[in-house]
Motif scaffolding. Structure first.
Motif, PDB file in Angstrom:
ATOM      1  N   GLY C  35       0.998  -1.192   0.059  1.00 57.83           N
ATOM      2  CA  GLY C  35       0.051  -0.089  -0.107  1.00 57.83           C
ATOM      3  C   GLY C  35       0.938   1.080   0.046  1.00 57.83           C
ATOM      4  O   GLY C  35       0.679   2.221  -0.484  1.00 57.83           O
ATOM      5  N   THR C  37       3.403   1.391  -1.275  1.00 59.69           N
ATOM      6  CA  THR C  37       4.317   1.834  -2.694  1.00 59.69           C
ATOM      7  C   THR C  37       3.250   2.610  -3.557  1.00 59.69           C
ATOM      8  O   THR C  37       3.772   3.552  -4.318  1.00 59.69           O
ATOM      9  CB  THR C  37       4.379   0.264  -3.434  1.00 59.69           C
ATOM     10  OG1 THR C  37       4.985  -0.502  -2.527  1.00 59.69           O
ATOM     11  CG2 THR C  37       4.866   0.448  -4.706  1.00 59.69           C
ATOM     12  N   VAL C  38       1.840   2.169  -3.464  1.00 60.74           N
ATOM     13  CA  VAL C  38       1.030   2.900  -4.157  1.00 60.74           C
ATOM     14  C   VAL C  38       0.922   4.414  -3.348  1.00 60.74           C
ATOM     15  O   VAL C  38       0.887   5.507  -4.367  1.00 60.74           O
ATOM     16  CB  VAL C  38      -0.582   2.507  -4.076  1.00 60.74           C
ATOM     17  CG1 VAL C  38      -1.611   3.296  -4.701  1.00 60.74           C
ATOM     18  CG2 VAL C  38      -0.659   1.170  -4.638  1.00 60.74           C
ATOM     19  N   LEU C  39       1.274   4.648  -2.229  1.00 58.71           N
ATOM     20  CA  LEU C  39       1.147   5.890  -1.580  1.00 58.71           C
ATOM     21  C   LEU C  39       2.395   6.868  -2.066  1.00 58.71           C
ATOM     22  O   LEU C  39       1.839   7.895  -2.568  1.00 58.71           O
ATOM     23  CB  LEU C  39       1.116   5.867  -0.078  1.00 58.71           C
ATOM     24  CG  LEU C  39       1.135   7.302   0.553  1.00 58.71           C
ATOM     25  CD1 LEU C  39      -0.004   7.484   1.383  1.00 58.71           C
ATOM     26  CD2 LEU C  39       2.281   7.396   1.703  1.00 58.71           C
ATOM     27  N   GLY C  41       3.835   6.119  -4.822  1.00 57.65           N
ATOM     28  CA  GLY C  41       3.721   6.176  -6.489  1.00 57.65           C
ATOM     29  C   GLY C  41       2.983   7.455  -6.849  1.00 57.65           C
ATOM     30  O   GLY C  41       3.042   7.840  -7.645  1.00 57.65           O
ATOM     31  N   THR C  42       1.830   7.601  -5.885  1.00 55.53           N
ATOM     32  CA  THR C  42       0.999   8.617  -6.419  1.00 55.53           C
ATOM     33  C   THR C  42       1.630   9.875  -6.055  1.00 55.53           C
ATOM     34  O   THR C  42       1.375  10.963  -6.898  1.00 55.53           O
ATOM     35  CB  THR C  42      -0.460   8.448  -5.348  1.00 55.53           C
ATOM     36  OG1 THR C  42      -0.852   7.145  -5.432  1.00 55.53           O
ATOM     37  CG2 THR C  42      -1.380   9.325  -6.022  1.00 55.53           C
TER      38      THR C  42
END
Lengths: 106, 628, 206
Positions: C35, C37-39, C41-42
């Motif tokens: 998760g 990673t997505v944080l 990444g965004t």
């Protein structure tokens, strides 16, 4: 209790028992070299921009493989779900980056 | 091995504030989610009253904007999600033969952060600064330039805090399902509901962080003059739309997948047949989850991303119809040739199938980018998403609640009242939303507080309003049913429907604190049904009876969430027009800091103080559990 | 099922995985990192979308970034990643003293990194690159600041763990905590690899 408990607990203790620091020092030297190449490429500034970008990204990905594979033990057994979890995250990030690069300004 | 640690057991209110029992947390989620569902429903009724005739002045334009924003936000984040979490908590550990969830403490934390986030959001009504930029909070409408009161701040901070809770819940259920399954419960033997919860939890894990970042950026824009979406500072408002929908579209599947799971269980049980095409159902669920991340821009066809992007997202969206279609056919084939019992739960499930198909068909219509230019921002879209969310998810949740009510509370809901609930709600729903397709095609725009006479909108809006009230009546009937049932003794047996197929029906109703006196040995798909067919009257235990280790209750989750709530207020009112000590306390960020300190302090206490838990000894292992 | 079944005897090999609670914690933390990673990444995506929105008269990334500072910070953080590996290895050999020592080294290196970052931010603000200057500056400070906040959190966390292990010793309860903190530290390092690549080096290239 877990259905997949065989992946962890029954592992014989002799596998990577007292694994020495040497492997990790080698990994560290590699990651330092990758960093050095990345910085040198930019400071040198002789190569064209798009090639530099690609080179930098390759260096970064190699670093991550060292960090996550060796230092976070992702290459070891019993890491199926960690790998799936991280790769799914990476996949989602990939779509978000495409969004940012191509679909915010036009 | 079983050294007893003295653990304080609470009773009454303190029991509920400190509980880490997933079944009680499930009930808490249900109460809180139900409460917000009533608030959101009330907002919906007010909207429909305003629209029942042209040029009505029941509420003003500003109030209307607030109502529609809060209706959407409340229903999605504070009603639908928590009731889903209620079902997950109440049922999933039982279905996989687990004694507990992986992280009971975090589970409680997830509930309390959701509740405090939701309260923060709804206190905006009392503060008279209500979010009014739509549940999508598009920029620049929600920017500090055009939204000068604190409404959107309530939206940002409320959702941020509630979102933390959801993320924690997602991780908890992923680990629970991966690590805590009973012996023999392989992935391809898991009940369909557990599978859908598994995929939903994964979607939560990967979608909610995007929302977190979006909300942080919007908060920074509003509170600290950042320029993410501020065009004069080089910001980009389309970026918000992207980030919101990168979260928002998976969110749609987060909502609907558990409903798919519930429907699969209910239809299979009441058809007395194995779920048709189980492995294709699993495959379809995974595929929907995967595709759900690649379709977000179909909400943005009219932004002008260009033909390539629109074509890609159009095709990806239409692809989702394939796995969804697989599911629809599987449900029909499950019923085919089965000995179907039309209990109230099954009525909801059977009603779900055609209703959801209608929502799906309009979904494919909307997926065609050129056609979407006509439908966009019209009541056609409103009709579409209410068909999938109310006609899909809410009917699914009603089915699940009626089906699992005896397992959660030990009492059967009154079947007659429940059937009446179904028919009023179902008919009311179609009355409300079917006509809205045509209102949209006639050109009635959504999110506008009134409409002119003579456009041909009048009759259909009146029908829609009547339908909305019928849905309200259905909801009230459901509440009456709950009250009537609560007055009766707990008489539900282990397997009150007599055709239970999965593990939750092999233990008492309601489930005891430790769920399973002995962890069961799972010998196939539909574990309990398999034992029944083999002539056994109970599951084969996988272990001898022994002391059972349980986690201790804790007040820390409640306090941590309270800290976040206080911090939220602190940040929001750092700029205020008050005078005196209150002004200084907020302006100096003392309040915000104190809130964060409470949260972080509780985290430190949690880390330093070992939770030894306690043991339930074999002689205590009898009888029923959760008192509710 | 019990968390205490190993307490009485010898500490098992890989104590972080000896109990179900430990395995849950490690797996849950891996998923949390997915998760995260997505944080990040965004955050990276927002930065990528806005990095050219500098505004008239404000310093660009080429003018602003001091690569020497970034290089030192990178060496500090990469080295701290190695020392945290040594700490976990010491834990697996049940050498508590050595583990604590390596953790202390990790924390000190982390503090050095954080100090450099704070100095850097002050320097940029002085150059007229404030948080609210432009979309570029807002997204820059948010991305790099989020990472810095993670480093700070890691420092506090690991420090508390050092104290906790000092008081309670290495058990099947404390071992998973140390292991998970080590994973967190590596992840922070991975994020930094992308920050120096995408933000600083690519920013310097233009």
């Amino acid at each position: 209790m877990a259905a997949n408990h065989t992946t962890h607990s029954e592992e014989p203790a002799k596998r990577h028992k007292h694994e020495g620091p040497r492997k990790h020092i080698v990994a560290y030297i590699f990651s330092m070299l990758l960093t050095l190449v990345a910085f040198a490429t930019v400071i040198g500034g002789e190569i064209n921009a798009s090639f530099t970008y690609i080179l930098l990204l390759v260096m970064a990905v190699l670093q991550v493989i060292i960090q996550m594979g060796f230092w976070m033990h992702m290459k070891d057994r019993g890491h199926l779900f960690p790998i799936v979890g991280i790769l799914t995250g990476v996949f989602v990030v990939f779509t978000i980056v495409i969004m940012a690069e191509y679909w915010t300004w036009w | 091995m079983a050294h007893a640690h003295p653990v304080k057991r609470y009773t009454g209110l303190m029991d509920w504030l400190t509980t880490v029992d997933h079944k009680k947390i499930g009930i808490l989620y249900l109460i809180a989610g139900g409460f917000f569902f009533l608030i959101g429903g009330l907002e919906a009724l007010l909207i429909r009253v305003q629209l029942w005739k042209p040029l009505n002045d029941f509420v003003g334009a500003d109030t209307y904007n607030e109502l529609l924003t809060m209706h959407g936000t409340t229903m999605i984040f504070l009603a639908a999600m928590p009731v889903i979490f209620a079902m997950m908590n109440a049922i999933v550990p039982l279905q996989i033969g687990a004694r507990d969830v992986a992280f009971p403490f975090l589970n409680a934390l997830g509930f309390w952060t959701f509740l405090f986030g939701g309260l923060l959001l709804n206190l905006s009504w009392i503060a008279q600064a209500v979010p009014d930029a739509g549940w999508t909070s598009y920029l620049p409408l929600a920017s500090p330039t055009y939204s000068t009161h604190k409404g959107v701040d309530y939206y940002v901070l409320g959702l941020q805090i509630a979102g933390i809770g959801t993320l924690i819940g997602g991780i908890n259920f992923l680990v629970t399902i991966i690590n805590m399954r009973a012996p023999g419960m392989s992935f391809m033997r898991m009940p369909m509901f557990t599978w859908t919860v598994f995929i939903t939890s994964a979607l939560i894990l990967f979608a909610f962080p995007a929302l977190t970042v979006g909300l942080v950026a919007l908060m920074f824009d509003r509170l600290f003059s950042a320029n993410f979406f501020e065009v004069s500072g080089g910001g980009n408002t389309v970026l918000w739309e992207h980030i919101f929908w990168i979260f928002g579209h998976p969110e749609v599947y987060i909502l609907i997948l558990p409903a798919f799971g519930i429907i699969s269980e209910v239809i299979s049980t009441f058809s007395r047949k194995r779920l048709f095409g189980y492995s294709s159902m699993v495959f379809a669920t995974v595929l929907i989850g995967f595709l759900g991340f690649m379709v977000w821009a179909h909400h943005m066809f009219t932004v002008g991303l260009g033909p390539v992007a629109n074509a890609l997202f159009s095709i990806a969206t239409m692809l989702i119809a394939v796995p969804t279609g697989i599911k629809i056919f599987n449900w029909i084939f499950t019923m085919w040739g089965g000995s179907i019992k039309f209990t109230a739960a099954n009525l909801f499930a059977v009603g779900f199938v055609p209703t959801f198909v209608m929502g799906g068909v309009t979904g494919v219509m909307l997926a065609a980018a050129p056609a979407d230019f006509q439908y966009h921002d019209s009541y056609f879209v409103v009709a579409h998403f209410h068909y999938v969310i109310v006609g899909g998810l809410v009917l699914g949740l009603f089915a699940g609640l009626h089906y699992w009510w005896p397992k959660m509370f030990g009492r059967m809901l009154n079947e007659g009242l429940a059937k009446l609930t179904f028919w009023t709600f179902f008919i009311g729903f179609h009355l409300t939303f079917f006509v809205q397709h045509f209102l949209g095609l006639l050109g009635m725009p959504r999110r506008v507080w009134t409409y002119l006479d003579g456009l041909g909108f009048n009759t259909m809006n009146l029908i829609s309003t009547i339908g909305a009230f019928l849905m309200g009546v259905g909801t009230i009937l459901f509440i009456i049913n709950i009250i009537v049932t609560a007055a009766k003794p707990k008489t539900a047996g282990d397997d009150p429907w007599e055709d239970g197929r999965t593990l939750e029906w092999s233990i008492p109703s309601p489930a005891p604190e430790y769920n399973f006196a002995q962890t069961p040995l799972v010998r196939g798909y539909d574990a309990l049904w398999k034992e029944k067919m083999d002539g056994n009257d109970a599951m084969t235990p996988a272990e001898p009876i022994g002391p059972i280790h349980m986690p201790s209750p804790s007040i820390l989750p409640f306090l941590m969430s309270l800290g976040l709530f206080i911090a939220g207020y602190g940040f929001m009112y750092a700029e205020n027009e008050w005078t005196g000590i209150m002004h200084d306390l907020f302006a100096s960020h003392a309040v915000a800091g104190a809130g964060l300190l409470i949260t972080l302090g509780c985290m430190v206490v949690r880390s330093l103080k070992d939770d030894h838990g306690f043991h339930i000894e074999p002689d205590e292992i009898t009888g029923k559990g959760v008192k509710a | 099922m019990s968390a205490h079944s190993h307490l009485d005897g010898q500490l098992p090999h890989e104590p972080e995985r000896a109990t179900l609670e430990g395995r849950n914690k490690v797996l849950g933390f891996w998923l949390f990192l997915g998760g995260e990673t997505v944080l990040f990444g965004t955050l990276f995506s927002a930065f990528l979308a806005l990095r050219d929105q500098v505004g008239d008269g404000n310093p660009t990334s080429q003018e602003l970034f001091k690569l020497s500072l970034v290089a030192i910070a990178t060496v500090l953080l990469l080295t701290s990643s190695l020392t945290s590996v040594f700490a976990i290895q010491a834990m697996h050999r049940n050498q508590v003293k050595s583990m604590q020592l390596w953790l202390i080294v990790t924390v000190v290196l982390g503090l050095g990194f954080l100090g450099l970052e704070i100095y850097e931010f002050f320097h940029y603000v002085h150059e007229g690159h404030k948080f609210s200057t432009s979309a570029f500056s807002s997204s820059f400070y948010t991305l790099v600041g989020f990472h810095g906040a993670h480093v700070l959190f890691g420092i506090v966390w690991i420090s508390l763990l050092i104290g906790q292990v000092y008081r309670k010793g290495l058990t099947v309860v404390t071992a998973p905590k140390v292991y998970v903190a080590g994973m967190y530290w590596h992840f922070i390092d991975v994020v930094w690899v992308f920050i120096f690549t995408v933000v600083y080096l690519m920013g310097k290239v233009g």
